[in-house]
Design a protein around this motif. Structure first.
Motif, PDB file in Angstrom:
ATOM      1  N   ILE A   1       0.830  -1.204   0.000  1.00 29.15           N
ATOM      2  CA  ILE A   1       0.000   0.000   0.000  1.00 29.15           C
ATOM      3  C   ILE A   1       0.866   1.255   0.000  1.00 29.15           C
ATOM      4  N   SER A   2       1.968   1.127   0.787  1.00 26.55           N
ATOM      5  CA  SER A   2       2.751   2.323   1.011  1.00 26.55           C
ATOM      6  C   SER A   2       3.505   2.788  -0.226  1.00 26.55           C
ATOM      7  N   SER A   3       3.688   1.904  -1.217  1.00 21.62           N
ATOM      8  CA  SER A   3       4.560   2.301  -2.314  1.00 21.62           C
ATOM      9  C   SER A   3       3.943   3.395  -3.166  1.00 21.62           C
ATOM     10  N   ILE A   4       2.659   3.706  -2.925  1.00 13.29           N
ATOM     11  CA  ILE A   4       2.090   4.812  -3.685  1.00 13.29           C
ATOM     12  C   ILE A   4       2.301   6.148  -2.970  1.00 13.29           C
ATOM     13  N   LEU A   5       2.923   6.129  -1.789  1.00 11.11           N
ATOM     14  CA  LEU A   5       3.163   7.378  -1.069  1.00 11.11           C
ATOM     15  C   LEU A   5       4.390   8.067  -1.664  1.00 11.11           C
ATOM     16  N   PRO A   6       4.248   9.315  -2.092  1.00 12.72           N
ATOM     17  CA  PRO A   6       5.435  10.019  -2.550  1.00 12.72           C
ATOM     18  C   PRO A   6       6.430  10.193  -1.388  1.00 12.72           C
ATOM     19  N   LEU A   7       7.712  10.041  -1.672  1.00 14.09           N
ATOM     20  CA  LEU A   7       8.718  10.176  -0.623  1.00 14.09           C
ATOM     21  C   LEU A   7       8.883  11.635  -0.223  1.00 14.09           C
TER      22      LEU A   7
ATOM     23  N   PHE B   1       3.953   4.195   6.805  1.00 16.66           N
ATOM     24  CA  PHE B   1       3.389   2.947   7.310  1.00 16.66           C
ATOM     25  C   PHE B   1       3.225   1.995   6.157  1.00 16.66           C
ATOM     26  N   SER B   2       3.753   0.795   6.284  1.00 10.17           N
ATOM     27  CA  SER B   2       3.585  -0.096   5.143  1.00 10.17           C
ATOM     28  C   SER B   2       2.289  -0.880   5.234  1.00 10.17           C
ATOM     29  N   LEU B   3       1.664  -0.914   6.406  1.00 12.66           N
ATOM     30  CA  LEU B   3       0.422  -1.680   6.513  1.00 12.66           C
ATOM     31  C   LEU B   3      -0.818  -0.797   6.353  1.00 12.66           C
ATOM     32  N   LYS B   4      -0.724   0.420   6.879  1.00  8.12           N
ATOM     33  CA  LYS B   4      -1.851   1.334   6.696  1.00  8.12           C
ATOM     34  C   LYS B   4      -1.411   2.357   5.673  1.00  8.12           C
ATOM     35  N   LYS B   5      -2.354   2.898   4.955  1.00  8.53           N
ATOM     36  CA  LYS B   5      -1.963   3.899   3.980  1.00  8.53           C
ATOM     37  C   LYS B   5      -1.791   5.224   4.707  1.00  8.53           C
ATOM     38  N   GLY B   6      -0.594   5.721   4.737  1.00 13.54           N
ATOM     39  CA  GLY B   6      -0.396   7.015   5.363  1.00 13.54           C
ATOM     40  C   GLY B   6       1.031   7.267   5.793  1.00 13.54           C
TER      41      GLY B   6
ATOM     42  N   THR C   1      -1.048   8.435  12.039  1.00 10.61           N
ATOM     43  CA  THR C   1      -0.900   7.983  10.660  1.00 10.61           C
ATOM     44  C   THR C   1      -1.972   8.676   9.853  1.00 10.61           C
ATOM     45  N   THR C   2      -1.582   9.372   8.828  1.00 11.53           N
ATOM     46  CA  THR C   2      -2.598  10.123   8.098  1.00 11.53           C
ATOM     47  C   THR C   2      -2.150  10.442   6.680  1.00 11.53           C
TER      48      THR C   2
END
Ligand SMILES: O=c1ccn([C@@H]2O[C@H](COP(=O)(O)OP(=O)(O)O[C@H]3OC[C@@H](O)[C@H](O)[C@H]3O)[C@@H](O)[C@H]2O)c(=O)[nH]1
Ligand SMILES: [Mg+2]
Length: 742
Positions: free
Chosen positions: A340-346, A378-383, A396-397
């Motif tokens: 899920i987390s891989s869509i979070l921009p760094l 967070f790799s398990l929750k999106k945020g 986490t947000t």
């Protein structure tokens, strides 16, 4: 965090030297001045330097030796360039105010820096060569080695040489490498001091878990095993680690057996055989340091930085993998798995963020958004993972506004922190010994002080202890003595607590029974509160008296005892039983690291002469030529342990991985009549033995079962009664002024 204010700097004995006026600098990266050593730095200069650096709120720059003074001129050793003339102030050489030292572009100047540096920071300071492989477009017309970064040279000061390990592709989870690191001197925000890594050999993808105690190893592995099974339908086949005892605990061994996992370990003394895991640890720590460093993040967030480092390294190309990333290789085998987390921009670790204030009891007037610091993904929750230092809360947000170019923390936040603190094991231990002026306590202090890495703080109210027992340590720079009663709260920063404080001789503990029970209950509560606050490990010296007048002989730890709850001894034996209960409740409820020793009768030099206990009574009586008073019936038994053996057992228990309770005592068993005969024979054959009345509730027999101490601590007493008594006699002769008849 309370734990963070503890740093060795506070102990510097000398007063800070007055600062010459040119010594003013604003921010670390705009550092204009350097303090230079003569070719061989003298310790006094080092001290001055440390002090100055502390006052100036900057890090100790670990590159001092790279500059040398040649006839009053400063020469950079790497570039071999002359930098300027240095002037002498208070024994320190100071560089001219604007030396042309190669200080690269910094984070504070990020606004002007191009996207290459931005990505360099976001990704945790990978090499520019790697960045060029990741983002070729950014490097059009730019050579990777034309970039340099100050933080990198500071964070990677180990100059680590990576011997590339041999890599044979197989398939995910065929082989897992693992290693444990710690204890860190600084606890993470959630009191973790250790971390464990699990590295998939095929993809080199890494999972990192933070641990409060090494003993969590087995349960964390089981958790990891189940995650692999559920998420990837895979089973781990081989597990490779070094010989750390935690990897060979029975609980883990049983699990390996049950699941058919084959365990391989490196040969004794050759940790390099565990190469993959050791190298990964080093890489993780370098990136962790870079992340913390760039944005002044205080060390109590090292755990978050470490988890972020893992996250980033999994997404960075690696030479071993022919410049593919661990994650891409891993996902080739699990194409349907979408982290899920891989869509979070760094974003830059440690930057300021504003999140929607979601506090449940927020009133209309409270601010709508909350200023936090970005501490990961967070790799398990999106945020994104954000931390709010004033309330010590994590959030986490996704509802978040980034101020990537503002670090949340200022330089002042990391005042006095040095990177040498951020190292495992070799670091100093600050140890509190309550009751350290007493008989066993002072011998324990002697032993702890032998280790130059230890700083010892003793607290004692001198009810039965005496300063005299610690004479040789008073004034020692690693030693501190505080008059304090443990029934009052105590605020100190320590790593370990040996909690011994309590009168132990029946005549003393019965003298003021209410005070005795207060010491055991409130005193232990206070010390547990302290341990909880600073994350220290605490050892309680309980007693064989918890077995009361035992119906089982000898006494194993599993025996619950036969104790009179309303007798004259209850203040002590019930007091200690409550203390043990408190220890376990704090352990279960708050995760405190505890150790419990059940001490059996102990003797040796420095016992109070009028202690009232049997060995000290008999020896003093024999030396004074008075009758030896055997209390009726004289057939009651005790087992006597020499104090040096006792201290050795206590330290082993503290350093080991078992909570106890563990019996520490000498299993040699004697009736009181036998003891009187031995003392008479060894010290004064002329004295008589006199039978006197006994006190209520006197246990009729006592002998420790020390199977557990032997197995778990590798401990057993060495000193026999007949060898120990003469050592005590010698000490008593000196103190009583009775010389030996020729
Ligand atoms: O002068 C004396 C003193 C004591 N005794 C007897 O010697 C035996 C040992 O008595 P002590 O007072 O030395 O010690 P106890 O075994 O009663 O208590 C001890 O137990 C274990 C520790 O944890 C306690 O702190 C310690 O007090 C008793 O049976 C006592 O009746 C004598 O015969 N003569
Ligand atoms: Mg190891």
């Amino acid at each position: 965090m309370a734990a963070n204010s503890s740093n060795g700097e506070q102990q510097t004995p000398s007063k800070p030297p007055p600062l010459p006026s040119p010594l003013r600098f604003s921010k670390f990266f705009q550092l204009r001045l350097r303090f230079l050593f003569q070719p061989r730095p003298c310790p006094k200069l080092l001290l001055l330097l440390r002090r100055l650096l502390q006052i100036q709120k900057i890090f100790l720059v670990p590159m001092l030796h790279q500059i040398r003074l040649v006839k009053g001129l400063v020469k950079a050793l790497i570039s071999k360039k002359m930098i300027g003339k240095a002037s002498l102030h208070n024994g320190l050489y100071i560089l001219p105010t604007s030396p042309k030292i190669e200080i690269s572009k910094s984070f504070t100047a990020l606004g002007k820096v191009d996207t290459v540096m931005l990505w360099h920071f976001r990704l945790g300071h990978p090499s520019f060569q790697y960045l060029a492989k990741l983002f070729p477009a950014l490097f059009i017309n730019k050579r990777p080695n034309s970039f340099s970064c100050k933080v990198c040279s500071l964070a990677k000061h180990t100059k680590s040489s990576y011997f590339p390990s041999t890599y044979k592709p197989s398939y995910p989870f065929a082989l897992i490498h693992s290693d444990i690191w710690g204890p860190s001197r600084v606890k993470n925000a959630d009191n973790c001091k250790w971390f464990i890594t699990f590295i998939d050999d095929h993809s080199r993808i890494t999972w990192t878990y933070l641990l409060k105690d090494k003993s969590e190893t087995a349960s964390v592995f089981v958790q990891f095993y189940n995650m692999v099974l559920t998420q990837f339908g895979s089973k781990i086949q081989l597990f490779k680690s070094d010989n750390g005892s935690e990897f060979f605990a029975r609980s883990l061994g049983d699990f390996f057996k049950e699941k058919g996992i084959v365990q391989i370990s490196s040969c004794v003394g050759t940790p390099q055989q565990n190469g993959v895991a050791e190298r990964k640890n080093r890489h993780l720590l370098e990136v962790t340091r870079s992340l913390l460093f760039t944005t002044n993040v205080p060390k109590y967030l090292w755990g978050e930085a470490l988890l972020t480092a893992t996250y980033l390294i999994n997404r960075m190309p690696s030479k071993v993998l022919k410049f593919q990333t661990p994650q891409s290789i891993f996902l080739q085998h699990f194409p349907h798995f979408k982290p899920i987390s891989s869509i979070l921009p760094l974003k830059i670790f440690g930057c300021t963020v504003f999140i929607q204030n979601i506090a449940p009891n927020k009133s209309k007037l409270d601010p709508k958004s909350l200023k936090c610091v970005l501490v990961g993904y967070f790799s398990l929750k999106k945020g994104y993972k954000c931390y709010h230092p004033p309330s010590k809360r994590f959030f986490t947000t996704m509802d978040i506004t980034f101020y990537e170019q503002d670090s949340y923390f200022t330089q002042a936040e990391i005042q006095g922190e040095t990177w040498s603190d951020f190292q495992p094991q070799q670091s100093n231990m600050r140890i509190l010994v309550t009751g350290g002026a007493g008989f066993i306590g002072s011998h324990l202090v002697d032993k702890l002080m032998e280790n130059e890495k230890n700083e010892v703080i003793v607290v004692d109210n001198y009810f039965t202890g005496s300063k005299d027992n610690l004479r040789k340590w008073i004034g020692h720079p690693r030693f501190e003595l505080i008059r304090h009663d443990v029934t009052e709260p105590l605020l100190v920063e320590v790593d370990q607590i040996y909690h011994l404080a309590c009168p132990a001789s029946p005549i003393f503990y019965k003298h003021n029974p209410v005070k005795t029970i207060k010491t055991n209950v409130i005193g232990t509560l206070n010390m547990l509160g302290l341990a909880k606050r600073v994350g220290a490990r605490i050892l309680l010296t309980s007693t064989s008296e918890v077995y009361g007048d035992p119906l089982i002989h000898p006494q194993p730890e599993t025996y619950w005892g036969n104790v009179n709850p309303i007798g004259v001894r209850s203040c002590y034996d019930e007091g200690k039983r409550v203390a043990e209960t408190l220890m376990f409740d704090y352990h279960r409820q708050h995760g405190i690291e505890i150790r419990i020793a059940r001490i059996f009768n102990t003797y040796g030099p420095r016992m109070n002469i009028d202690d009232g206990r049997v060995v000290s009574n008999f020896i003093a009586q024999a030396l004074r030529g008075e009758p030896l008073t055997v209390q009726k019936p004289g057939t009651q038994t005790r087992s006597f342990c020499f104090v040096s053996d006792m201290v050795d057992g206590l330290i082993r228990l503290m350093e080991g991985e078992n909570t106890g309770p563990i019996n520490i005592g000498n299993p040699g068993e004697f009736t009181m009549l036998e003891l009187a005969e031995i003392v008479k024979e060894l010290i004064n054959p002329k004295v008589e033995i006199k039978m006197v009345e006994n006190t209520p509730d006197d246990p009729r027999q006592r002998k420790p079962d020390i199977t557990k101490a032997k197995e778990l601590l590798g401990w057993e007493p060495k000193m026999k009664l007949r060898d120990g008594l003469p050592l005590m006699e010698e000490d008593f002769r000196l103190r009583l002024g009775v010389s030996k008849e020729k």
